[in-house]
Design an enzyme around this catalytic site. Structure first.
Site, PDB file in Angstrom:
ATOM      1  N   THR A  62      -6.276  -8.931  -2.092  1.00 27.38           N
ATOM      2  CA  THR A  62      -5.204  -8.502  -1.201  1.00 27.38           C
ATOM      3  C   THR A  62      -4.574  -7.222  -1.728  1.00 27.38           C
ATOM      4  O   THR A  62      -4.362  -7.092  -2.938  1.00 27.38           O
ATOM      5  CB  THR A  62      -4.097  -9.563  -1.023  1.00 27.38           C
ATOM      6  OG1 THR A  62      -3.025  -9.006  -0.267  1.00 27.38           O
ATOM      7  CG2 THR A  62      -3.554 -10.051  -2.350  1.00 27.38           C
ATOM      8  N   ASP A  96      -1.647  -6.593  -1.168  1.00 29.05           N
ATOM      9  CA  ASP A  96      -0.254  -6.973  -1.404  1.00 29.05           C
ATOM     10  C   ASP A  96       0.013  -7.390  -2.845  1.00 29.05           C
ATOM     11  O   ASP A  96       1.169  -7.478  -3.259  1.00 29.05           O
ATOM     12  CB  ASP A  96       0.154  -8.118  -0.471  1.00 29.05           C
ATOM     13  CG  ASP A  96       0.140  -7.720   0.996  1.00 29.05           C
ATOM     14  OD1 ASP A  96       0.134  -6.508   1.275  1.00 29.05           O
ATOM     15  OD2 ASP A  96       0.127  -8.621   1.854  1.00 29.05           O
ATOM     16  N   MET A 125       3.004  -1.935   3.843  1.00 29.68           N
ATOM     17  CA  MET A 125       2.576  -3.315   3.990  1.00 29.68           C
ATOM     18  C   MET A 125       3.020  -4.172   2.810  1.00 29.68           C
ATOM     19  O   MET A 125       3.235  -3.685   1.698  1.00 29.68           O
ATOM     20  CB  MET A 125       1.055  -3.395   4.141  1.00 29.68           C
ATOM     21  CG  MET A 125       0.568  -3.122   5.537  1.00 29.68           C
ATOM     22  SD  MET A 125      -1.195  -3.477   5.718  1.00 29.68           S
ATOM     23  CE  MET A 125      -1.344  -3.388   7.498  1.00 29.68           C
ATOM     24  N   GLU A 178       7.553  -3.987   4.456  1.00 26.22           N
ATOM     25  CA  GLU A 178       7.659  -4.769   5.687  1.00 26.22           C
ATOM     26  C   GLU A 178       7.921  -6.243   5.398  1.00 26.22           C
ATOM     27  O   GLU A 178       8.269  -7.013   6.285  1.00 26.22           O
ATOM     28  CB  GLU A 178       6.388  -4.624   6.523  1.00 26.22           C
ATOM     29  CG  GLU A 178       5.155  -5.289   5.917  1.00 26.22           C
ATOM     30  CD  GLU A 178       3.945  -5.268   6.837  1.00 26.22           C
ATOM     31  OE1 GLU A 178       3.941  -4.466   7.787  1.00 26.22           O
ATOM     32  OE2 GLU A 178       3.012  -6.047   6.586  1.00 26.22           O
ATOM     33  N   TYR A 183      -2.475   0.210   7.407  1.00 27.54           N
ATOM     34  CA  TYR A 183      -3.838   0.026   7.890  1.00 27.54           C
ATOM     35  C   TYR A 183      -4.801   1.075   7.334  1.00 27.54           C
ATOM     36  O   TYR A 183      -5.984   0.780   7.116  1.00 27.54           O
ATOM     37  CB  TYR A 183      -3.861   0.045   9.426  1.00 27.54           C
ATOM     38  CG  TYR A 183      -3.291  -1.205  10.036  1.00 27.54           C
ATOM     39  CD1 TYR A 183      -3.983  -2.411   9.990  1.00 27.54           C
ATOM     40  CD2 TYR A 183      -2.034  -1.196  10.624  1.00 27.54           C
ATOM     41  CE1 TYR A 183      -3.451  -3.568  10.523  1.00 27.54           C
ATOM     42  CE2 TYR A 183      -1.483  -2.355  11.164  1.00 27.54           C
ATOM     43  CZ  TYR A 183      -2.199  -3.537  11.112  1.00 27.54           C
ATOM     44  OH  TYR A 183      -1.660  -4.683  11.631  1.00 27.54           O
TER      45      TYR A 183
END
Length: 417
Positions: A130, A132, A176, A237, A298
């Site tokens: 990920t 993240d 993100m 976000e 993205y």
């Protein structure tokens, strides 16, 4: 029939997925296994007619350094009732390799329990993916894809900062990060952004758009006092994850809604929401600052992996084979500091419902607090007199008061004191 290994990818893309697929494929082919690649993630695995391909060396060698994923990904999350052994039995699958983030790992954890409870001889090893960086791996160990996404993000973010400086304007950037602020913090700190906002900052007060807006304006005013008319605020976000529907709907944005009546946040630009609210507040304060929104996410997910992730993802793929040979299952493969593959058992990092607990940014760490105290710009009590030229009540835009942090005690760490 040969013993087989099946690979599936789920969730969103991250640089290095193809490197893992390639490495797993090569080492298992070399040791006499058939390797199957599932398209469509878990949905295909339990479908009446699974969509899969036989992976060979040529495919593996062609994709190892590419971004994106050779195997089609899916966010589909099956219920326990959908689990069935048909695919494993029909194709003699002895190992399922899942590549994904926390949702994929959580499903892998449930699936491992299903297989174990029914004495079905199929091992399951999860590879942590990920951008993240929010899987609970050992301290200091990233998820693969994070460093590549951060590198690509920094390239874009430094260009954006130069645009802000050149034009004398501000940008409000959204990065993100579903629950955690690793990516926003990593990009923002690398680029010397004067304001970084991540959900972990709100450890003493609820997250609201009002507080986010005041933090951005605090930085804008502080920079004005410093004689710097430009800047960038980057906001994770992930802050949306901690807001209720009323707070989101209260922005005045015309959302579409899902079947449960919740705003569909994926259909809107988060940076546009943040920037719109900042501009509304600036106009109410009669402060003339131009700002523009910019979404960052993205374009980071399918970039070519950097050298770190090429090496790291290769180690993870080869580590899958080592752990499987040792009879280990129901785990995440990790690589320790000396390069040795080690298992992190899913059951050890799951909550009572079997969901993998996310790894958040340690807001109390020196690493984070040094950046927030010494590399970001915002109003403090020392600025009140000068800031009153722009806002009637400077205290309302005091960074520490907004977050309800004690400036003397900070967040409790030595660097804060």
């Amino acid at each position: 029939m040969k013993d087989a290994v099946a690979i599936l990818c789920a969730g969103g893309p991250a640089p290095g997925i193809n490197t893992v697929i390639s490495s797993v494929t090569k080492i298992f082919l070399q040791n006499g296994y058939t390797v199957l690649g599932l398209n469509g993630g878990y949905k295909s695995l339990f479908a009446d007619e699974p969509d899969f391909v036989y992976l060979d060396f040529e495919i593996a060698d062609n994709i190892y350094s590419r971004g994106g994923s050779f195997l089609v990904m899916s966010r589909y999350k099956p219920t326990d009732k959908e689990f069935r052994p048909d695919f494993f039995e029909k194709y003699n699958v002895k190992l399922l390799v899942t590549i994904g983030g926390d949702d994929t790992a959580s499903t892998a954890n449930r699936l491992s329990k299903y297989l174990r409870d029914r004495n079905i001889n199929v091992s399951n090893i999860h590879v942590p993916k990920t951008i993240d960086n929010d899987l609970p791996l050992p301290a200091g160990v990233p998820t693969f894809g994070y460093n590549s996404a951060k590198e690509e993000g920094v390239k874009l973010a430094t260009t954006l900062y130069e645009d802000a400086r050149t034009s004398g304007n501000w940008f409000v950037v959204s990065a993100m990060g579903r629950e955690a602020g690793h990516l926003a913090f990593g990009i923002g700190s690398a680029c010397h952004y004067p304001m970084i906002i991540i959900p972990e900052m709100f450890n003493k007060t609820p997250i609201t758009f009002d507080k986010i807006t005041r933090l951005v304006i605090s930085s804008m005013v502080k920079r004005r006092l410093m004689g710097i008319p430009y800047g960038i605020a980057i906001i994770s976000e992930g802050v949306f994850h901690f807001m209720n529907d009323d707070e989101v709907i209260g922005t005045g944005v015309q959302f579409t809604y899902d079947d449960h009546g919740h705003p569909e946040l994926g259909n809107v630009s988060k940076s546009h929401i943040f920037n719109m609210l900042v501009q509304q507040r600036l106009k109410n304060l009669r402060i003339k600052v131009k700002s523009r929104p910019n979404e960052m996410g993205y374009e980071l997910r399918c970039c070519r992996p950097v050298a770190y992730d090429l090496s790291y993802a290769t180690q993870l793929g080869l580590g899958v084979y080592k752990l499987y040979n040792e009879g280990i299952t129901g785990c995440v493969v990790t690589i320790n500091n000396d390069g040795t593959p080690e298992p992190l058992y899913l059951s050890d990092v799951a909550d009572e419902n079997g969901k993998i607990k996310p790894r958040l940014v340690d807001i109390n760490s020196d690493k984070v607090q040094i950046i927030m105290q010494h590399n970001m710009h915002y109003i403090t009590p020392e600025d009140y007199r000068n800031a009153s030229k722009y806002v009637d009540n400077p205290e309302e835009f005091d960074f520490y008061k907004i977050l309800e942090w004690d400036k003397e005690e900070g967040c409790g760490t030595p660097v804060c004191k």
